[in-house]
Design a protein around this motif. Structure first.
Motif, short mmCIF file in Angstrom:
data_model
loop_
_atom_site.label_atom_id
_atom_site.label_comp_id
_atom_site.label_asym_id
_atom_site.label_seq_id
_atom_site.Cartn_x
_atom_site.Cartn_y
_atom_site.Cartn_z
N TYR A 76 12.23 15.32 -4.79
CA TYR A 76 11.76 16.21 -3.72
C TYR A 76 12.08 17.66 -4.06
O TYR A 76 11.35 18.58 -3.68
CB TYR A 76 12.45 15.86 -2.39
N TYR A 124 4.74 13.83 0.62
CA TYR A 124 5.44 12.58 0.31
C TYR A 124 5.46 11.64 1.51
O TYR A 124 5.25 10.46 1.40
CB TYR A 124 6.88 12.85 -0.13
N VAL A 128 3.37 0.81 3.06
CA VAL A 128 2.93 -0.05 4.15
C VAL A 128 2.73 -1.41 3.54
O VAL A 128 2.07 -1.54 2.52
CB VAL A 128 1.62 0.49 4.75
N TRP A 134 10.19 7.31 -2.84
CA TRP A 134 9.81 8.68 -2.47
C TRP A 134 8.80 8.69 -1.33
O TRP A 134 8.95 9.46 -0.40
CB TRP A 134 9.22 9.38 -3.70
N GLY A 135 7.81 7.83 -1.46
CA GLY A 135 6.78 7.84 -0.43
C GLY A 135 6.99 6.72 0.56
O GLY A 135 7.99 6.02 0.54
N ILE A 136 5.98 6.54 1.42
CA ILE A 136 6.07 5.50 2.44
C ILE A 136 5.21 4.33 2.00
O ILE A 136 4.07 4.52 1.60
CB ILE A 136 5.57 6.04 3.79
N PHE A 184 -4.88 6.52 1.03
CA PHE A 184 -4.92 7.32 2.25
C PHE A 184 -3.86 8.40 2.18
O PHE A 184 -2.72 8.16 1.78
CB PHE A 184 -4.68 6.40 3.45
N LEU A 185 -4.24 9.63 2.55
CA LEU A 185 -3.33 10.77 2.59
C LEU A 185 -2.83 11.19 1.20
O LEU A 185 -1.83 11.86 1.08
CB LEU A 185 -2.13 10.51 3.50
N ALA A 186 -3.55 10.76 0.15
CA ALA A 186 -3.15 11.21 -1.18
C ALA A 186 -3.56 12.67 -1.36
O ALA A 186 -4.56 13.12 -0.81
CB ALA A 186 -3.83 10.36 -2.24
N TYR A 237 0.86 -1.18 0.00
CA TYR A 237 0.00 0.00 0.00
C TYR A 237 0.90 1.23 0.00
O TYR A 237 1.74 1.38 0.88
CB TYR A 237 -0.89 -0.01 1.25
N TYR A 238 0.74 2.07 -1.03
CA TYR A 238 1.56 3.28 -1.09
C TYR A 238 0.77 4.41 -0.47
O TYR A 238 -0.21 4.88 -1.04
CB TYR A 238 1.91 3.62 -2.54
N VAL A 239 1.20 4.85 0.68
CA VAL A 239 0.48 5.92 1.35
C VAL A 239 0.62 7.19 0.52
O VAL A 239 1.72 7.56 0.12
CB VAL A 239 1.01 6.15 2.77
N GLY A 240 -0.49 7.85 0.26
CA GLY A 240 -0.47 9.08 -0.53
C GLY A 240 -0.17 8.81 -1.99
O GLY A 240 0.13 9.74 -2.74
N ASP A 241 -0.24 7.54 -2.40
CA ASP A 241 0.00 7.17 -3.79
C ASP A 241 1.39 7.51 -4.29
O ASP A 241 1.61 7.61 -5.50
CB ASP A 241 -1.06 7.82 -4.73
N TRP A 242 2.34 7.70 -3.40
CA TRP A 242 3.71 7.94 -3.85
C TRP A 242 4.44 6.61 -3.85
O TRP A 242 4.50 5.94 -2.83
CB TRP A 242 4.43 8.92 -2.92
N PRO A 243 5.02 6.22 -4.95
CA PRO A 243 5.71 4.92 -5.00
C PRO A 243 6.97 4.91 -4.12
O PRO A 243 7.50 5.98 -3.81
CB PRO A 243 6.06 4.77 -6.47
#
Lengths: 497, 122, 491, 240
Positions: free
Chosen positions: D42, D63, C72, C68-70, D192-194, C59-65
């Protein structure tokens, strides 16, 4: 006769499940209806006996009953009944039934009866499972299922002494089970299987294999009361109620020797044992067990303690027989399982009657007791003669076969150990019998008022004793010695002849 | 390049680690609870300084873009700043909680000395 | 369904935040907590069903791969632990619903529910984290709220224990953060998989930095999970907390450090490389020492809860021992024991909580003769004791089997002695209690009536029942964990 | 003994860490390993894909927004723990602060300064995506203004301005707001948080109302941190 075939059967599973479920049912029923519970327990043990006997036709045809339960635990549970397992399971179920019958009167008015009956039946499930197990893991589980609840029987009186004995028993049992556990896992590591019934799973000699063997020796030695691991036994057996003592000493310690027998011939295999000579460890220990157990028994004056030490000595004979590794020794060995189980439980039940009716447990006060309890003491005498090895009884046959086996194995010296055992048995059993019947000085003191009064026990207590005493003699006297025949077959099967 | 020079061009790291160690020493070794809290903060500050030092590049600017700019200049690493921000907040919460426990203990026992507290305990 | 991984943390977080807004009355806060935990259990069970078929949920939180992103990620290990932990949580919350009223003041009560939910969020966050810094953040949430649920009790010993725990947690936190910083400095990555990929290159240029980072991370997480010489905070903390807190702390929270280290060893630092270091041997030695010495300490305790707390030190050593063998079977056993111990120890603490609330005593002598007045509690305690010893038909037997087999499989037969000695020692301090509960003479006349509110008794029985079920039918967790072990070892 | 142990630990740790760092990438190195594709993205020029000019804010609220949720949670835990510990205490310290100061100069200056601080704080909170600062910094300022008020006018009057229960509710509410904004992303079919991926408007580069969810979250964080700081001081300085 040596060729066998497997028969899938649910009989072993049912035979084990019946007392397991019966124990729970007995406890729940007993919360409300005491009498119903008592008869339920008798019915359950009788049912187990019947189920065991029901396996006979298949066994007689040379079959081996196998059952695999659904996948439980890491490896699953399986049962496998051959002649040896069948014989011991049947004998133990029979003794359990008789002990339960005996308890009806013996336990009347005691405290904690409900608990007592439930655990009595539960331990039957454990020992049946042990005798019928088809792999080491199943054997282990039922071994524990028998050993741990047995602590409840030991502790029954709840005295300080009983608690101490039970804790000692518990810790040694757990210690033993850890050794068992280690050896079992090591076996699995060697062979990828822990199934019984083969010709040896451990392929070659190595340090770890030797440790495995020693682990089994310690594990089963603790249960079987092998010197020097017997220390719990003389404390634990005497404090239990007499019918429970009869089962503990008569049957449950046999499971240790039974496990050793299975492990030696089916996990390690005859070839490996011959090649490595590991059983000589067991030989030495068993001689020590015979001599020490019997000699200490002579010094004991508490009847039940003397019987307990006698058990240690008899277990020595059994361990000796299996480590001689000859056919006749094994025949005698298996037969001695039967002979000692019947005789020893008979003796403990007699001891229960003596204590209940006269309130005495010190042997030195037994003078003339045979006149008050003629039937009991007659049965006591028969059982004692059996253990001494006097000719017309079972014990003679087993000791003869064992001695012949020692000659077969080329180790005649061990026959001397057996001889010594018989003589010591005579030294500590015969005086009891003799004073009971022939001590003319004592009765006045023992019975008060100088009158000889017949005070025999209740029939339901007497009947089991008589049956067991007959068991010591009938087979030996008849031309068709059924247990001996089975023992011979079992011995041949173990040796794969 | 010898060890002294190698250390010299990493002076920031050395300073940060020194702070970390001082803080750790006070936190573990000092018997006074308030000093312990201070040590905790010094230790954490050391880590933050270290993190921020990692992010710095010579001649770099603060990582705030100008509107409409298409050129990419040299900026400090923003990720470590974000980490430090999170770290600071964690440190603040821990400090607040520790201080409230300290106050409570002081009101109960009238002392901030760990040795005496421990003795009161048993 | 796609959002289940994140809901594991978001649901309890929302519940916790809503408590001071909506649930300022304790009963309402309790209902909120119960609802949240039930939802979490449902999510975790759903995830377990999905991962059971070999799936791994990303699961890419905030849809950032990832880099770059976090991310889960829920693998079989995470889903399984989350499910069992949520079940334990549910039982503890049910139990606490009745017990906090007696143990806590009115002002502390609604905060207690909030803190419990926060701790659950922290736990689930750690179980699902796939980003090193994210792992650190959730570890801190868990540690801080773990301290907080000790100090909710307005008593001096709870405060002191919480402070001690807090200070050592802060040390651990500092070490972990510094370790993270060092790793980031030489790799420029935070995502676990990317870190693992970047490590070989970094190991060429900066071997010492990596070693220092490893040392810092290991000591930090080992401190949080009370590996033997670093266990000093545990007996105080776990014994002076309210009983439901003790259950969670001992059952679940110490496991988090272990899970974090599992991720580090097998995802970031290649375990094949670790074998060349003395680290596995050291961890094994510390685990073995913890097993033996912890048991000896436990035997010397006269306080039931302290005894259980030392027993936790033993069991943590046991788990570390299994991990450090770096063997497929032993790893399966160690992970299985994480589950087993979570169920067992929380059940035992709840049992003891019942006993304390009934008798008003916390000494081991309070157990004497209790079986008559508290049959269910003592029966559950017996199950727990048997499982700690590893008697067949309990779940402890299963993990022991795998641990011993794994020890033999990794070619260290002498080390089996450690495991067996630990079992024997467990018997030496648990069984006398059981025997005295059934056959001892009660020191004081016993109160009549039921053994406790049903809401406190039945969770204990439920946990005991699960221990038995897992002992008789351990196939599902073993299959999953065996798969996990194979994946982690790259077999 | 404790002292000795700590010193020994210090010496060993210092030796190890210094030896380690002598090997580390040099300070200020422009090609350090940390300069990679991650930082490049970034540091995308202009408002980039997030609509936020401040690259640090991009990370903490977009991010790596999940970490920041965790961070807000830690703050919440810390304060909740402190509040529980401090509730129902005897209040030996409370007495000294209850009345505050009688100094008219102090009071007058405070009356002037507090609104100024608050306005500036509001500016910092709302411009976090454009300039240095943001929810955390601005929230702390807002809280600090309340602390200043508390020190000068005393805890009793401060309590009348902001009851502790209200503070706790605002704090919890603001945290829930954060989660709700995150769940907004889920409702709009993203994760979530997108933010931009979920369709939050990126807005005009450099405008106040830009950055979509970042701006909303920043606002919530500002309120939450302010409530946290105020609340914590209320509890540290007085009994319930």
């Amino acid at each position: 006769m040596s060729s066998t075939f497997e028969i899938a059967s649910c009989l072993p599973v049912v035979a084990v499940m019946l007392p397991l479920v019966g124990a729970a049912a007995a406890y729940l029923v007993g919360l409300r209806w005491g009498l119903l519970r008592n008869w339920l327990c008798c019915a359950v043990t009788a049912g187990s006996l019947a189920l065991c006997l029901a396996m006979y036709p298949d066994i007689a045809r040379g079959g081996v009953l196998v059952a695999r339960a659904a996948v439980l635990l890491p490896l699953g549970i399986s049962f496998r009944v051959d002649v040896l397992g069948f014989l011991l399971a049947t004998v133990s179920a029979a003794i359990w039934f008789l002990a339960t019958l005996y308890s009806l009167e013996y336990m009347r008015g005691e405290h904690g009866v409900n608990r007592y009956y439930a655990f009595l039946v539960l331990t039957l499930a454990g020992s049946l499972g042990t005798f019928l197990a088809g792999d080491l893991l199943t054997l282990f589980i039922f071994f524990e299922l028998m050993s741990l609840p047995a602590a409840v029987l030991v502790i029954h009186e709840e005295t300080q002494e009983a608690v101490r004995a039970a804790l000692k028993y518990l810790f040694m049992t757990i210690g033993g089970s850890l050794f068992f556990f280690f050896s079992m896992v090591a076996t699995y590591q060697f062979a990828g299987s822990v199934a019984l019934g083969g010709r040896g799973l451990v392929g070659e000699a190595s340090t770890l294999a030797f440790l495995t063997f020693m682990g089994f020796v310690v594990a089963f030695g603790i249960k079987a009361g092998m010197v020097p691991l017997h220390v719990w036994l003389p404390d634990a057996h005497p404090v239990a109620p007499s019918p429970a003592s009869a089962l503990l000493s008569g049957v449950m310690i046999k499971t240790g020797a039974y496990g050793m027998l299975r492990v030696m011939y089916e996990i390690f295999g005859l070839d490996l044992l011959r090649q490595t000579g590991w059983p000589s460890v067991l030989l030495g220990l068993s001689v020590a067990t015979i001599l020490l157990g019997s000699m200490v028994a002579v010094t004991q004056f508490d009847l039940k303690r003397r019987l307990a030490y006698s058990s240690v000595g008899q277990m020595g004979c059994i361990l000796l027989g299996m480590s001689l590794m000859s056919e006749r020794a094994l025949t005698g060995d298996v037969f001695h399982f039967f002979a000692d189980a019947v005789a020893k439980s008979c003796l403990f039940l007699c001891a229960g009657v003596i204590m209940k009716e006269t309130g005495k447990r010190d042997i030195r006060q037994f003078g003339g007791i045979g006149h008050r309890l003629p039937i009991t003491m007659a049965c006591f005498a028969i059982a004692a003669f059996t253990l001494v090895g006097i000719p017309p009884f079972n014990g003679f046959i087993s000791k003869l076969q064992l001695s012949l086996g020692a000659f077969d194995a080329g180790m005649p010296g061990y026959a001397l150990a057996l001889l010594a055992s018989s003589m010591l048995n005579a030294v500590y059993y015969l005086p009891i019998v003799i004073t009971a019947f022939f001590d003319r000085a004592a009765p006045a003191a023992a019975n008060g008022a100088g009158r000889r009064r017949l005070a025999e026990a209740h029939p339901t207590m007497l009947a089991p004793i008589v049956v067991l005493a007959l068991g010591c003699a009938v087979f030996a006297l008849s031309s068709e010695n059924w247990p001996l025949r089975l023992s011979e077959t079992a011995a041949r099967l173990l040796l794969r002849r | 390049m010898g060890m002294p020079l190698a250390l010299f061009v990493r002076l920031n790291y050395m300073a940060a680690i020194t702070l970390f160690l001082i803080g750790l020493h006070v936190l573990l070794g000092h018997p006074n609870l308030i000093k312990k809290v201070m040590g905790m903060n010094i230790m954490e500050t050391g880590v933050f300084l270290f993190l921020v030092s990692i992010g710095y590049a010579r001649h770099s600017a603060a990582p705030i873009m100008s509107p409409g700019g298409a050129e990419s200049g040299l900026y400090a690493n923003p990720l470590v700043s974000a980490i430090v921000l999170t770290g600071i907040v964690i440190a603040v919460s821990t400090t607040a909680y520790t201080l409230s426990l300290t106050i409570k203990l002081y009101e109960h026992c009238g002392t901030l000395d760990v040795n005496r507290l421990e003795r009161l305990r048993r | 369904m796609r959002h289940l991984p994140i809901l594991l943390t978001v649901v309890p977080l929302t519940g916790a935040f809503l408590v001071p807004v909506l649930g300022r009355r304790p009963d309402r806060a309790y209902r909120l907590a119960l609802l949240s935990v039930l939802l979490v259990l449902a999510c975790a069970a759903g995830l377990l069903a999905m991962t059971g078929s070999g799936q791994t949920l990303q699961y890419y939180v905030g849809d950032w791969p990832p880099p770059w992103g976090i991310e889960v990620r829920v693998d079989a290990l995470g889903a399984m632990l989350a499910t069992f932990f949520a079940f334990v949580y549910l039982m503890v919350v049910l139990y606490a619903g009745s017990s906090v009223r007696a143990e806590l003041g009115p002002a502390a009560q609604f905060w207690y529910w909030s803190l419990l939910l926060l701790l659950l969020a922290g736990i689930n966050g750690v179980l699902t984290a796939r980003d090193l810094f994210n792992l650190f953040v959730f570890t801190e949430i868990a540690s801080l709220s773990a301290c907080a649920i000790i100090s909710v009790r307005d008593r001096l010993d709870s405060m002191e224990a919480a402070l001690k725990y807090l200070i050592l947690s802060a040390v651990a936190g500092g070490c972990i953060l510094l370790g993270v910083a060092l790793l980031y400095m030489v790799t420029g990555q935070l995502h676990l998989d990317h870190l693992g990929a970047a490590l070989p290159a970094a190991a060429g240029s900066y071997p010492r930095v990596l070693l220092a980072a490893l040392a810092l991370l290991v000591s930090g997480f080992a401190l949080k999970s009370a590996l033997f010489p670093l266990h000093v905070w545990l007996p105080d903390a776990h014994s002076s907390a309210p009983s439901p807190s003790s259950a969670i702390l001992s059952g679940l929270v110490v496991k988090l450090g272990i899970v974090a280290l599992v991720r580090l060893f097998f995802v970031v630092f290649d375990w094949r490389r670790l074998v060349t270091l003395p680290l596995p041997t050291m961890v094994m030695a510390m685990g073995a020492l913890g097993i033996v010495l912890g048991a000896l300490f436990a035997m010397g305790q006269r306080d039931l809860k302290r005894m259980l707390a030392y027993s936790t030190v033993v069991q943590v050593g046991y788990i570390y021992f299994g991990l450090a063998l770096l063997d497929e079977i032993a790893l399966t056993g160690a992970l299985m024991h994480v589950v087993n111990h979570a169920l067992l120890k929380s059940m035992l603490f709840l049992c003891v909580g019942l006993i304390i609330s009934r008798t008003g005593e916390r000494s081991t002598a309070a157990m004497a003769g209790l079986a008559r007045s508290m049959p269910l509690t003592v029966a559950s305690f017996t199950v727990g004791a048997a499982a700690m010893v590893g008697i067949p038909l309990t779940n402890g037997f299963v993990s022991k089997w795998y641990m011993v087999l794994g020890t033999l499989n990794s070619g260290r037969p002498a080390m089996v002695a450690v495991i067996l000695v630990s079992s024997l020692l467990s018997a030496l301090y648990y069984f006398p209690l059981v025997v005295s509960a059934y056959f001892g003479r009660p020191a004081s006349p016993q109160a009549e009536g039921p053994e406790g509110p049903p809401a406190m008794v039945w969770p204990v029985v439920g946990l005991a029942a699960v221990c038995l079920v897992l002992g008789i039918w351990p196939e599902l967790p073993l299959r999953l964990l065996g798969g996990v072990a194979r994946v982690m070892l790259g077999l | 003994m404790r002292q000795l142990g700590a010193t020994a630990l210090l010496v060993v740790a210092a030796a190890v860490l210094f030896a380690t760092l002598a090997e580390a990438p040099p300070f200020g190195w422009q090609e350090a390993p940390t300069r990679n594709v991650i930082t490049d993205r970034y540091l995308a020029p202009g408002a980039g894909e997030t609509g936020v000019l401040n690259a640090v804010t991009r990370i903490i609220f977009d991010y790596r927004s999940y970490d920041t949720l965790g961070e807000a949670t830690v703050l919440f835990v810390g304060v909740a723990a402190a509040v529980v510990v401090l509730s129902g205490r005897t209040g030996r310290f409370a007495v000294r602060l209850a009345g505050g100061s009688d100094d008219p100069v102090l009071q007058t200056v405070t009356r002037v300064v507090v609104p100024l601080v608050q306005v500036f704080a509001a500016y910092v909170i709302t411009h976090g995506h454009l300039s240095p600062g943001g929810g955390f910094a601005g929230g702390t300022m807002l809280g600090a203004s309340f602390v200043l008020y508390l020190f000068v006018f005393g805890a009793d009057r401060a309590r009348r301005k902001l009851r502790p229960e209200t503070g706790e509710m605002v704090e919890g509410g603001a945290a829930v707001w954060y989660v709700l904004v995150g769940l907004g992303g889920v409702l709009m079919g993203a994760s979530f948080l997108a933010n931009a991926a979920a369709g939050f408007p990126r807005g005009v580069e450099g405008a106040l109302l830009s950055g979509g969810a970042v701006w909303l979250i920043g606002l919530g964080i500002g309120v939450k941190v302010a409530a946290t700081v105020a609340n914590l001081f209320l509890h540290l300085t007085g009994e319930d």
